[in-house]
Design an enzyme around this catalytic site. Sequence first.
Site, short mmCIF file in Angstrom:
data_model
loop_
_atom_site.label_atom_id
_atom_site.label_comp_id
_atom_site.label_asym_id
_atom_site.label_seq_id
_atom_site.Cartn_x
_atom_site.Cartn_y
_atom_site.Cartn_z
N HIS A 7 47.27 40.98 42.29
CA HIS A 7 46.21 41.58 41.50
C HIS A 7 46.38 43.09 41.39
O HIS A 7 47.15 43.68 42.12
CB HIS A 7 44.82 41.26 42.10
N GLU A 56 41.09 42.99 39.84
CA GLU A 56 39.98 43.15 40.77
C GLU A 56 39.13 44.33 40.32
O GLU A 56 39.61 45.45 40.22
CB GLU A 56 40.51 43.41 42.18
N HIS A 75 48.42 52.11 33.38
CA HIS A 75 47.71 51.14 32.55
C HIS A 75 48.14 49.73 32.90
O HIS A 75 49.16 49.53 33.54
CB HIS A 75 47.93 51.42 31.06
N GLU A 117 47.04 48.35 27.53
CA GLU A 117 47.99 48.24 26.42
C GLU A 117 47.94 46.83 25.83
O GLU A 117 47.85 45.85 26.57
CB GLU A 117 49.40 48.52 26.93
#
Length: 122
Positions: A7, A56, A75, A117
């Site tokens: 994550h 998360e 990003h 993105e």
Amino acid sequence: MKFNLTHNNFNVLDLEKSMKFYEEALGLKEVRRYEAEDKSFILVYLGDGQTSHTLELTWLRDRKEPYNLGENEFHLAFETDDFEKAYNHHKEMGCICYENKDMGIYFISDPDGYWLEVLPKK
């Protein structure tokens, strides 16, 4: 020795607003949640329903000021099977913050200013 991505984490000021944004913008849904016994923080994991990787979202009860994202040079990237439809949807939401037409990509910004993105499926 082997490692797997599990994550990424973004800290958010308004958990419900962020969850709504990620579901509307990218189709991410809550897959699990952890709430501290003293209610000082909540962790919500969002998934795309296709991979095991999650985002998360961390909400801290006592945090009131926006997070300093620095130059925001990091990003997450999302691939879509219908780039034109996604672009039109995000344009309608008013969340596109940067476009690079030469590269065929664009970025959207979440309620806390994190950039995401969007690129066409290869």
